[in-house]
Design a protein around this motif. Structure first.
Motif, PDB file in Angstrom:
ATOM      1  N   PRO A   1      47.043  16.861  36.955  1.00  0.00           N
ATOM      2  CA  PRO A   1      46.867  15.540  36.337  1.00  0.00           C
ATOM      3  C   PRO A   1      46.307  14.538  37.347  1.00  0.00           C
ATOM      4  O   PRO A   1      46.634  14.585  38.529  1.00  0.00           O
ATOM      5  CB  PRO A   1      48.302  15.157  35.922  1.00  0.00           C
ATOM      6  CG  PRO A   1      49.024  16.461  35.799  1.00  0.00           C
ATOM      7  CD  PRO A   1      48.433  17.346  36.848  1.00  0.00           C
ATOM      8  N   LYS A   2      45.472  13.652  36.865  1.00  0.00           N
ATOM      9  CA  LYS A   2      44.795  12.708  37.763  1.00  0.00           C
ATOM     10  C   LYS A   2      45.772  11.769  38.470  1.00  0.00           C
ATOM     11  O   LYS A   2      45.475  11.275  39.559  1.00  0.00           O
ATOM     12  CB  LYS A   2      43.764  11.899  36.975  1.00  0.00           C
ATOM     13  CG  LYS A   2      42.582  12.737  36.499  1.00  0.00           C
ATOM     14  CD  LYS A   2      41.563  11.882  35.767  1.00  0.00           C
ATOM     15  CE  LYS A   2      40.375  12.736  35.328  1.00  0.00           C
ATOM     16  NZ  LYS A   2      39.354  11.935  34.586  1.00  0.00           N
ATOM     17  N   ASP A   3      46.915  11.482  37.845  1.00  0.00           N
ATOM     18  CA  ASP A   3      47.856  10.543  38.463  1.00  0.00           C
ATOM     19  C   ASP A   3      48.970  11.247  39.249  1.00  0.00           C
ATOM     20  O   ASP A   3      49.943  10.617  39.646  1.00  0.00           O
ATOM     21  CB  ASP A   3      48.480   9.631  37.405  1.00  0.00           C
ATOM     22  CG  ASP A   3      49.249  10.416  36.343  1.00  0.00           C
ATOM     23  OD1 ASP A   3      49.068  11.647  36.277  1.00  0.00           O
ATOM     24  OD2 ASP A   3      50.021   9.791  35.599  1.00  0.00           O
ATOM     25  N   LEU A   4      48.833  12.577  39.472  1.00  0.00           N
ATOM     26  CA  LEU A   4      49.820  13.311  40.258  1.00  0.00           C
ATOM     27  C   LEU A   4      49.211  13.688  41.604  1.00  0.00           C
ATOM     28  O   LEU A   4      48.158  14.334  41.655  1.00  0.00           O
ATOM     29  CB  LEU A   4      50.270  14.578  39.528  1.00  0.00           C
ATOM     30  CG  LEU A   4      51.301  15.451  40.278  1.00  0.00           C
ATOM     31  CD1 LEU A   4      52.633  14.721  40.392  1.00  0.00           C
ATOM     32  CD2 LEU A   4      51.484  16.790  39.586  1.00  0.00           C
ATOM     33  N   TYR A   5      49.858  13.278  42.661  1.00  0.00           N
ATOM     34  CA  TYR A   5      49.379  13.594  44.007  1.00  0.00           C
ATOM     35  C   TYR A   5      50.110  14.825  44.519  1.00  0.00           C
ATOM     36  O   TYR A   5      51.267  14.755  44.923  1.00  0.00           O
ATOM     37  CB  TYR A   5      49.627  12.399  44.946  1.00  0.00           C
ATOM     38  CG  TYR A   5      48.680  11.252  44.742  1.00  0.00           C
ATOM     39  CD1 TYR A   5      47.699  10.945  45.694  1.00  0.00           C
ATOM     40  CD2 TYR A   5      48.730  10.472  43.592  1.00  0.00           C
ATOM     41  CE1 TYR A   5      46.816   9.892  45.504  1.00  0.00           C
ATOM     42  CE2 TYR A   5      47.859   9.420  43.391  1.00  0.00           C
ATOM     43  CZ  TYR A   5      46.905   9.137  44.343  1.00  0.00           C
ATOM     44  OH  TYR A   5      46.026   8.095  44.142  1.00  0.00           O
ATOM     45  N   ILE A   6      49.426  15.968  44.485  1.00  0.00           N
ATOM     46  CA  ILE A   6      50.017  17.220  44.938  1.00  0.00           C
ATOM     47  C   ILE A   6      48.886  18.166  45.337  1.00  0.00           C
ATOM     48  O   ILE A   6      47.768  18.063  44.811  1.00  0.00           O
ATOM     49  CB  ILE A   6      50.882  17.855  43.819  1.00  0.00           C
ATOM     50  CG1 ILE A   6      51.714  19.024  44.352  1.00  0.00           C
ATOM     51  CG2 ILE A   6      50.028  18.290  42.648  1.00  0.00           C
ATOM     52  CD1 ILE A   6      52.731  19.566  43.346  1.00  0.00           C
ATOM     53  N   LYS A   7      49.167  19.064  46.249  1.00  0.00           N
ATOM     54  CA  LYS A   7      48.154  20.041  46.637  1.00  0.00           C
ATOM     55  C   LYS A   7      47.802  20.928  45.444  1.00  0.00           C
ATOM     56  O   LYS A   7      48.674  21.379  44.715  1.00  0.00           O
ATOM     57  CB  LYS A   7      48.666  20.898  47.798  1.00  0.00           C
ATOM     58  CG  LYS A   7      48.809  20.146  49.113  1.00  0.00           C
ATOM     59  CD  LYS A   7      49.312  21.066  50.218  1.00  0.00           C
ATOM     60  CE  LYS A   7      49.438  20.313  51.530  1.00  0.00           C
ATOM     61  NZ  LYS A   7      49.956  21.191  52.617  1.00  0.00           N
ATOM     62  N   ASP A   8      46.508  21.179  45.287  1.00  0.00           N
ATOM     63  CA  ASP A   8      46.042  21.990  44.153  1.00  0.00           C
ATOM     64  C   ASP A   8      46.732  23.354  44.100  1.00  0.00           C
ATOM     65  O   ASP A   8      47.109  23.833  43.029  1.00  0.00           O
ATOM     66  CB  ASP A   8      44.533  22.194  44.239  1.00  0.00           C
ATOM     67  CG  ASP A   8      43.758  20.929  43.879  1.00  0.00           C
ATOM     68  OD1 ASP A   8      44.413  19.908  43.620  1.00  0.00           O
ATOM     69  OD2 ASP A   8      42.519  20.975  43.861  1.00  0.00           O
ATOM     70  N   LYS A   9      46.901  23.979  45.273  1.00  0.00           N
ATOM     71  CA  LYS A   9      47.480  25.322  45.293  1.00  0.00           C
ATOM     72  C   LYS A   9      48.927  25.321  44.820  1.00  0.00           C
ATOM     73  O   LYS A   9      49.363  26.253  44.137  1.00  0.00           O
ATOM     74  CB  LYS A   9      47.392  25.907  46.705  1.00  0.00           C
ATOM     75  CG  LYS A   9      45.981  26.330  47.111  1.00  0.00           C
ATOM     76  CD  LYS A   9      45.973  26.997  48.468  1.00  0.00           C
ATOM     77  CE  LYS A   9      44.559  27.455  48.836  1.00  0.00           C
ATOM     78  NZ  LYS A   9      44.537  28.101  50.175  1.00  0.00           N
ATOM     79  N   ILE A  10      49.691  24.280  45.183  1.00  0.00           N
ATOM     80  CA  ILE A  10      51.086  24.181  44.731  1.00  0.00           C
ATOM     81  C   ILE A  10      51.124  24.067  43.212  1.00  0.00           C
ATOM     82  O   ILE A  10      51.887  24.755  42.523  1.00  0.00           O
ATOM     83  CB  ILE A  10      51.785  22.971  45.378  1.00  0.00           C
ATOM     84  CG1 ILE A  10      51.843  23.112  46.901  1.00  0.00           C
ATOM     85  CG2 ILE A  10      53.180  22.786  44.804  1.00  0.00           C
ATOM     86  CD1 ILE A  10      52.696  24.255  47.380  1.00  0.00           C
ATOM     87  N   TRP A  11      50.281  23.187  42.677  1.00  0.00           N
ATOM     88  CA  TRP A  11      50.225  23.012  41.222  1.00  0.00           C
ATOM     89  C   TRP A  11      49.808  24.304  40.532  1.00  0.00           C
ATOM     90  O   TRP A  11      50.399  24.713  39.533  1.00  0.00           O
ATOM     91  CB  TRP A  11      49.265  21.885  40.866  1.00  0.00           C
ATOM     92  CG  TRP A  11      49.018  21.762  39.397  1.00  0.00           C
ATOM     93  CD1 TRP A  11      48.001  22.345  38.679  1.00  0.00           C
ATOM     94  CD2 TRP A  11      49.810  21.042  38.434  1.00  0.00           C
ATOM     95  NE1 TRP A  11      48.105  22.025  37.347  1.00  0.00           N
ATOM     96  CE2 TRP A  11      49.202  21.229  37.173  1.00  0.00           C
ATOM     97  CE3 TRP A  11      50.956  20.262  38.532  1.00  0.00           C
ATOM     98  CZ2 TRP A  11      49.721  20.648  36.012  1.00  0.00           C
ATOM     99  CZ3 TRP A  11      51.474  19.679  37.371  1.00  0.00           C
ATOM    100  CH2 TRP A  11      50.860  19.884  36.134  1.00  0.00           C
ATOM    101  N   ASP A  12      48.770  24.946  41.055  1.00  0.00           N
ATOM    102  CA  ASP A  12      48.253  26.159  40.426  1.00  0.00           C
ATOM    103  C   ASP A  12      49.304  27.269  40.399  1.00  0.00           C
ATOM    104  O   ASP A  12      49.459  27.972  39.394  1.00  0.00           O
ATOM    105  CB  ASP A  12      47.008  26.650  41.161  1.00  0.00           C
ATOM    106  CG  ASP A  12      45.818  25.706  40.994  1.00  0.00           C
ATOM    107  OD1 ASP A  12      45.888  24.835  40.111  1.00  0.00           O
ATOM    108  OD2 ASP A  12      44.845  25.830  41.762  1.00  0.00           O
ATOM    109  N   PHE A  13      50.029  27.436  41.515  1.00  0.00           N
ATOM    110  CA  PHE A  13      51.083  28.454  41.567  1.00  0.00           C
ATOM    111  C   PHE A  13      52.178  28.139  40.549  1.00  0.00           C
ATOM    112  O   PHE A  13      52.660  29.031  39.845  1.00  0.00           O
ATOM    113  CB  PHE A  13      51.686  28.531  42.972  1.00  0.00           C
ATOM    114  CG  PHE A  13      51.050  29.563  43.855  1.00  0.00           C
ATOM    115  CD1 PHE A  13      51.229  30.917  43.614  1.00  0.00           C
ATOM    116  CD2 PHE A  13      50.270  29.187  44.935  1.00  0.00           C
ATOM    117  CE1 PHE A  13      50.641  31.877  44.419  1.00  0.00           C
ATOM    118  CE2 PHE A  13      49.666  30.135  45.752  1.00  0.00           C
ATOM    119  CZ  PHE A  13      49.857  31.481  45.495  1.00  0.00           C
ATOM    120  N   ALA A  14      52.579  26.861  40.474  1.00  0.00           N
ATOM    121  CA  ALA A  14      53.646  26.466  39.557  1.00  0.00           C
ATOM    122  C   ALA A  14      53.215  26.659  38.106  1.00  0.00           C
ATOM    123  O   ALA A  14      53.976  27.187  37.279  1.00  0.00           O
ATOM    124  CB  ALA A  14      54.037  25.022  39.808  1.00  0.00           C
ATOM    125  N   ALA A  15      51.988  26.245  37.785  1.00  0.00           N
ATOM    126  CA  ALA A  15      51.494  26.376  36.415  1.00  0.00           C
ATOM    127  C   ALA A  15      51.338  27.846  36.024  1.00  0.00           C
ATOM    128  O   ALA A  15      51.712  28.250  34.919  1.00  0.00           O
ATOM    129  CB  ALA A  15      50.154  25.641  36.276  1.00  0.00           C
TER     130      ALA A  15
END
Length: 218
Positions: A20-34
């Motif tokens: 999400p555009k308003d979430l500041y997180i590393k892409d890899k962390i988000w991708d692994f979680a999703a």
């Protein structure tokens, strides 16, 4: 840029939502979680307080259009009431007293057939009396809650997924440790604070009226 566009296209094709555009997180962390949610794995975010673990879990629920149920596991000192509910005596239409179960919010969420994300916060502070419940709840070979007073087994709903968060290292002040078999239930992702400049930018976006000098000092 082309690599990023190709990566984003791959995620869309595989129904893995973009950050999400308003979430500041590393892409890899988000991708692994999703991806973990898609694969029905249990994600455990580990990191200091205020680094965005809860916000990330909320954003995952929104991205997958799931109902969001947060629970503080440090408060599970009465696990029977927390995970199951309470038994009450109730008179039925025939005048006979029956024992009925008033289900807890956790048990109601756990049985959902609709897309549901249960967020177990502060899981590293779970009292030992409650860990035994979680060992069964998070075991894919069992995936149930047993209610001995009623001789009843409640299975996890088809729409239910889990994401957890906890503290380790300097942020953890408890004395209990979690069993190795319990740790193995999770895919562990380390989340940390943003670099100072990014943190400053984030605060100014969220609180545009703030004094930049004070924000930089913070």
């Amino acid at each position: 840029l082309l690599k990023k566009e190709a990566a984003d296209a791959f995620k869309v094709d595989n129904e893995i939502p973009l950050v999400p555009k308003d979430l500041y997180i590393k892409d890899k962390i988000w991708d692994f979680a999703a991806a973990s949610i898609k694969l029905d794995k249990y994600t455990l975010f580990l990191g200091p307080k205020g680094c965005g673990k809860t916000q990330t879990a909320k954003c995952l629920a929104e991205a997958f259009q799931m109902a969001f149920f947060p629970f503080n596991m440090g408060a599970t000192h009465k696990p029977g009431q927390f995970f199951v509910g309470q038994l009450h005596a109730k008179e039925n239409q025939n005048g006979v007293t029956e024992t009925v179960l008033v289900e807890s919010l956790f048990l109601k969420a756990y049985q959902s057939e609709e897309p549901t994300l249960i967020f177990l916060d502060e899981i590293t502070r779970t009292p030992s009396v409650a860990v035994n419940f979680l060992m069964t709840i998070l075991d894919r070979n069992q995936d149930y809650i047993y209610i001995p007073e009623m001789g009843k087994t409640v299975k996890r709903g088809k729409g239910v997924k889990f994401v957890c968060a906890g503290n380790v290292g300097m942020q953890y002040t408890g004395t209990s440790t979690l069993d190795g078999a319990f740790w193995d239930r999770f895919i562990k992702l380390i989340v940390d604070y943003l670099p100072a400049k990014e943190e400053e930018k984030l605060i100014m976006e969220r609180a545009p009226g703030a004094n930049r000098k004070h924000v930089a000092a913070l």
